[in-house]
Motif scaffolding. Structure first.
Motif, mmCIF file in Angstrom:
data_model
loop_
_atom_site.group_PDB
_atom_site.id
_atom_site.type_symbol
_atom_site.label_atom_id
_atom_site.label_comp_id
_atom_site.label_asym_id
_atom_site.label_seq_id
_atom_site.Cartn_x
_atom_site.Cartn_y
_atom_site.Cartn_z
ATOM 1 N N ILE A 10 0.850 -1.188 0.000
ATOM 2 C CA ILE A 10 0.000 0.000 0.000
ATOM 3 C C ILE A 10 0.886 1.237 0.000
ATOM 4 N N GLU A 11 0.551 2.210 -0.854
ATOM 5 C CA GLU A 11 1.315 3.448 -0.954
ATOM 6 C C GLU A 11 0.359 4.629 -1.098
ATOM 7 N N PHE A 12 0.626 5.723 -0.345
ATOM 8 C CA PHE A 12 -0.150 6.948 -0.444
ATOM 9 C C PHE A 12 0.671 8.010 -1.165
ATOM 10 N N LYS A 13 0.021 8.790 -2.019
ATOM 11 C CA LYS A 13 0.665 9.903 -2.712
ATOM 12 C C LYS A 13 -0.247 11.128 -2.616
ATOM 13 N N ARG A 14 0.326 12.261 -2.246
ATOM 14 C CA ARG A 14 -0.471 13.484 -2.167
ATOM 15 C C ARG A 14 -0.912 13.934 -3.558
ATOM 16 N N ALA A 15 0.002 13.871 -4.531
ATOM 17 C CA ALA A 15 -0.304 14.212 -5.927
ATOM 18 C C ALA A 15 -0.917 15.597 -6.061
ATOM 19 N N GLY A 16 -0.310 16.569 -5.385
ATOM 20 C CA GLY A 16 -0.858 17.928 -5.439
ATOM 21 C C GLY A 16 -0.726 18.572 -6.799
ATOM 22 N N ASN A 17 0.312 18.199 -7.533
ATOM 23 C CA ASN A 17 0.544 18.815 -8.848
ATOM 24 C C ASN A 17 0.416 17.811 -9.985
ATOM 25 N N GLY A 18 -0.338 16.756 -9.769
ATOM 26 C CA GLY A 18 -0.488 15.731 -10.790
ATOM 27 C C GLY A 18 0.264 14.468 -10.402
ATOM 28 N N ILE A 19 0.251 13.498 -11.320
ATOM 29 C CA ILE A 19 0.924 12.222 -11.068
ATOM 30 C C ILE A 19 2.399 12.387 -11.415
ATOM 31 N N GLU A 20 3.239 12.314 -10.406
ATOM 32 C CA GLU A 20 4.652 12.606 -10.583
ATOM 33 C C GLU A 20 5.478 11.326 -10.683
ATOM 34 N N ILE A 38 -2.193 1.905 -4.851
ATOM 35 C CA ILE A 38 -1.747 3.285 -4.662
ATOM 36 C C ILE A 38 -2.985 4.167 -4.570
ATOM 37 N N LEU A 39 -3.012 5.038 -3.562
ATOM 38 C CA LEU A 39 -4.083 6.016 -3.433
ATOM 39 C C LEU A 39 -3.503 7.403 -3.659
ATOM 40 N N LEU A 40 -3.972 8.092 -4.678
ATOM 41 C CA LEU A 40 -3.568 9.465 -4.945
ATOM 42 C C LEU A 40 -4.562 10.407 -4.288
ATOM 43 N N GLY A 41 -4.033 11.406 -3.573
ATOM 44 C CA GLY A 41 -4.890 12.322 -2.826
ATOM 45 C C GLY A 41 -4.861 12.029 -1.344
ATOM 46 N N VAL A 42 -3.834 11.293 -0.903
ATOM 47 C CA VAL A 42 -3.678 10.929 0.508
ATOM 48 C C VAL A 42 -2.223 11.206 0.909
ATOM 49 N N THR A 43 -2.022 11.868 2.055
ATOM 50 C CA THR A 43 -0.660 12.150 2.512
ATOM 51 C C THR A 43 -0.033 10.902 3.113
ATOM 52 N N ASP A 44 1.270 10.970 3.363
ATOM 53 C CA ASP A 44 2.000 9.815 3.892
ATOM 54 C C ASP A 44 1.429 9.311 5.215
ATOM 55 N N ASN A 45 0.862 10.220 6.034
ATOM 56 C CA ASN A 45 0.314 9.796 7.327
ATOM 57 C C ASN A 45 -1.155 9.388 7.251
ATOM 58 N N ILE A 92 -7.833 8.966 -6.494
ATOM 59 C CA ILE A 92 -7.547 8.071 -7.620
ATOM 60 C C ILE A 92 -6.923 6.803 -7.062
ATOM 61 N N HIS A 93 -7.518 5.663 -7.417
ATOM 62 C CA HIS A 93 -7.041 4.357 -6.940
ATOM 63 C C HIS A 93 -6.342 3.638 -8.091
ATOM 64 N N ILE A 94 -5.111 3.237 -7.867
ATOM 65 C CA ILE A 94 -4.341 2.489 -8.865
ATOM 66 C C ILE A 94 -4.029 1.117 -8.289
ATOM 67 N N HIS A 95 -4.652 0.078 -8.845
ATOM 68 C CA HIS A 95 -4.336 -1.293 -8.417
ATOM 69 C C HIS A 95 -3.324 -1.883 -9.390
ATOM 70 N N VAL A 96 -2.219 -2.379 -8.841
ATOM 71 C CA VAL A 96 -1.137 -2.933 -9.655
ATOM 72 C C VAL A 96 -1.015 -4.424 -9.347
ATOM 73 N N ASN A 97 -1.135 -5.248 -10.382
ATOM 74 C CA ASN A 97 -0.965 -6.687 -10.208
ATOM 75 C C ASN A 97 0.510 -7.057 -10.322
ATOM 76 N N PRO A 98 0.944 -8.093 -9.627
ATOM 77 C CA PRO A 98 2.321 -8.547 -9.807
ATOM 78 C C PRO A 98 2.527 -9.011 -11.240
ATOM 79 N N SER A 99 3.704 -8.777 -11.759
ATOM 80 C CA SER A 99 3.988 -9.098 -13.160
ATOM 81 C C SER A 99 4.921 -10.293 -13.261
ATOM 82 N N ALA A 100 4.803 -11.012 -14.371
ATOM 83 C CA ALA A 100 5.734 -12.104 -14.637
ATOM 84 C C ALA A 100 7.037 -11.581 -15.227
ATOM 85 N N ASP A 101 7.079 -10.274 -15.563
ATOM 86 C CA ASP A 101 8.280 -9.637 -16.097
ATOM 87 C C ASP A 101 9.010 -8.884 -14.992
ATOM 88 N N VAL A 102 10.245 -8.516 -15.257
ATOM 89 C CA VAL A 102 10.966 -7.530 -14.461
ATOM 90 C C VAL A 102 10.908 -6.215 -15.230
#
Length: 493
Positions: A10-20, A38-45, A92-102
C-alpha cells in the motif's frame, strides 16, 4: 487501506501537482514484487486531501499513456486507475498486479522493500528477480528455438485495431511494428538460469501457430459442449486447439449460438447480458489456466447451467465472491494482453460484473471455486421450467386455441399480442412474430407465402426486428430456430 497505512503493498501519494515520477517508481516496484494499491490524494500519514475532481480523468488518461509507452516503461503494462469519492473528496485508486516480467521505469529497475521503492543495482540482483518470477509464473518459460515464423503475425493488424478501439481511439501499438508490439507485450524473454533467449510460453499461447502450440504444451485443448437434450453425450461440440486470441472468439461464437440473449435495459442503454457473462467466464478459462497441465479445459452449456473447468495453481481460497476476491493473476502477461485488446475486464471488475449481472440473466446465480481444478458456474432456472412459469402466470396464454402446442418451451413467450396496444410495431412485424412463436423453424419462403409478401420485404422486416433485439436466431442457417424475446418492452402487455 487507510487503516492499514503504508506497507509493502500500500502506498499513499499526495499528488498535489499531478501524477509525478515517484508514483511511477512505485508502480514499477509493485510490478516487480507482490503488486499493490496506490491512493492518490492521501498524505504519507493517511490524511485524505483529495485531488482536483475536474483534473482526475485527464490524469488517468496521461497515466495510461505513460505505462503503455515502451520508451518509459520496459516492458509496457496495462493498468486502469479508477476514481473514488471518499468523505466528499475525490481520490484516484491504482491497483497494480504482480507481473511475470521484471520492469524498469526510465531505464531504472525498482523493487519494493517494506514501505520503500528501492533502486536495484547490479545485474546479479536483477537476475535473482527474474529467477524468482520464472519459478512462480510458468508463462515466463523461454523457448529458444521458437521464432517469428512460428507466430500468427497475420493477426497483428486486428490486434492493433482492437487495442486502439478499446482504449478510446488511441494506443501506442497503433504506431509500432509487429516485433515492437511483441517485445512490449512481454513475448520475448531470457532464461536467467542459462542465459538462453527466446519466445515465452505466454507469447506462444497468445499468437503462436497451431503446430508450435502443440509442440510446447502437454495436450492443450478447450472442449466446448452443449448438453441439453442428449445428456449422456452431447448435442453439439467444438474442440478448440488454436491460439488464445482465436480460441476466445470461437468460444464466444459457440456461446452465442446456444444461449439466449434477453433484452435488458440499464438506464437508457441496452446491454447484452449474454455478452457480459460469457466474456467473463471464457476469458477466465483462457487466461488463468495452468498450461503445463495436460488437463483439458471445458466450457459446457446445459439446461440449467453453464460452467468452465481448467487446471489451476490454487492460491488458497475455495469459493470466490465479490467480498473476498483479491486479484491474483496466474498469467499476468496473458491477462494484460487480453485486457489491452478488450477481451477481458480489469481484474476484480470482471468478477463484480459476473455477480452483478447474473441475477438478471435467466434468474441466474454464479459460483466460483478455486481448487486445483478451477470451476466457474452460472446456474439458471431450467429454461423449460422458466418458460412454463411465465406461460402459467399470463392469463392471456391459458386455453388459447390459437397457440400451437409445439411452441418451443425454451422460449420465454407471451403469444397474445394486441396490435392496437403496440403502436410502435408494424402490423406485418406482429404477424411475423406470431408465426415464429408458433413455429420456430418457419422459413422466409413460408412467411412470404402465408403473409402474401415478397421475400425481400419479409427479410427487411426480420432485419428490423433483429436490430431491435425483438427476435434472434440460433443454430445453422438452414436448420436453425427463431427465438422471440417476449421480455422486450414493446411486446409486454
Amino acid at each position: 487501506m487507510l487503516d492499514l497505512g503504508e506497507n509493502i503493498k500500500i502506498e499513499f501519494k499526495r499528488a498535489g501537482n499531478g501524477i509525478e515520477n515517484d508514483t511511477y517508481e512505485t508502480v514499477c516496484a509493485f510490478l516487480n514484487r507482490f503488486g499493490g494499491d496506490i491512493l492518490l490524494g492521501v498524505t504519507d500519514n493517511g490524511e485524505v486531501v483529495g485531488v482536483p475532481p475536474r483534473a482526475a480523468q485527464e490524469w488517468i488518461k496521461n497515466f495510461i499513456k505513460q505505462v503503455c509507452d515502451p520508451h518509459i516503461f520496459s516492458p509496457t503494462t496495462y493498468i486502469q486507475p479508477s476514481t473514488i469519492e471518499y468523505e466528499g473528496k475525490t481520490l484516484i485508486h491504482i491497483h497494480v498486479n504482480p507481473s511475470a516480467d521484471v520492469h524498469s521505469y526510465k531505464g531504472v529497475t525498482y523493487d519494493r522493500v517494506n514501505e520503500a521503492d528501492v533502486r536495484v543495482k547490479g545485474t546479479d540482483k536483477v537476475a535473482l528477480m527474474w529467477i524468482r518470477k520464472q519459478n512462480i509464473f510458468t508463462e515466463r518459460k523461454v523457448f529458444k528455438y521458437v521464432s517469428l515464423e512460428d507466430m500468427r503475425l497475420d493477426l497483428m493488424p486486428k490486434i492493433k485495431q482492437l487495442a486502439i478501439n478499446w482504449n478510446g481511439g488511441k494506443h501506442p501499438w497503433g504506431t509500432m511494428s509487429d516485433e515492437e508490439i511483441l517485445k512490449s507485450a512481454g513475448f520475448f524473454g531470457v532464461d536467467r538460469a542459462n542465459g538462453e533467449r527466446g519466445m515465452t510460453l505466454a507469447g506462444i499461447m497468445l499468437l503462436g501457430n497451431d503446430f508450435v502450440i502443440k509442440d510446447v504444451t502437454n495436450g492443450y485443448l478447450t472442449d466446448a459442449i452443449l448438453r441439453k437434450e442428449n445428456i449422456d453425450r452431447f448435442d453439439d461440440r467444438l474442440i478448440v486447439e488454436t491460439n488464445l486470441v482465436e480460441s476466445y472468439e470461437q468460444l464466444q461464437l459457440f456461446a452465442y449460438k446456444h444461449l439466449p440473449d434477453p433484452y435488458f435495459l440499464e438506464g437508457i442503454r441496452t446491454i447484452s447480458l449474454r455478452a457480459i457473462l460469457t466474456k467473463e467466464i471464457i476469458s477466465n478459462l483462457l487466461i488463468h489456466r495452468e498450461f503445463t497441465s495436460a488437463y483439458p479445459a471445458k466450457f459446457v452449456i446445459e439446461r440449467d447451467k453453464m460452467y468452465t473447468q481448467n487446471a489451476n495453481r490454487a492460491s488458497g481460497l475455495v469459493e470466490i465472491t465479490p467480498d473476498n476476491f483479491e486479484p491474483n493473476p496466474k498469467n499476468p502477461i496473458i491477462a494484460s494482453f487480453f485486457r489491452t485488446i478488450g477481451y477481458a475486464d480489469n481484474l476484480g471488475s470482471g468478477v463484480r460484473n459476473l455477480f452483478k449481472y447474473a441475477q438478471h440473466y435467466q434468474h441466474s446465480r454464479p459460483e466460483m471455486l478455486e481448487l486445483d481444478i478451477f470451476r466457474t458456474t452460472v446456474y439458471f432456472k431450467a429454461l423449460d421450467e422458466l418458460g412454463a412459469e411465465l406461460h402459467a402466470s399470463n392469463p392471456h396464454t391459458n386455453n388459447n386455441p390459437h397457440i400451437n402446442q409445439h411452441i418451443n418451451p425454451h422460449i420465454n413467450i407471451d403469444p397474445h399480442i394486441n396490435p392496437h396496444t403496440k403502436p410502435h410495431i408494424n402490423p406485418l412485424d406482429i404477424e411475423i412474430i406470431k408465426m415464429m412463436a408458433n413455429n420456430s423453424k418457419v422459413t422466409v419462403t413460408i412467411l412470404a407465402e402465408t403473409l402474401e409478401k415478397d421475400r425481400s420485404t419479409i427479410r427487411d422486416h426480420i432485419k428490423g426486428l433483429a436490430e431491435q433485439r425483438i427476435i434472434s436466431r440460433t443454430g445453422a442457417k438452414k436448420n436453425g430456430s427463431w427465438i422471440v424475446n417476449y421480455n422486450h418492452p414493446l411486446l409486454k402487455n
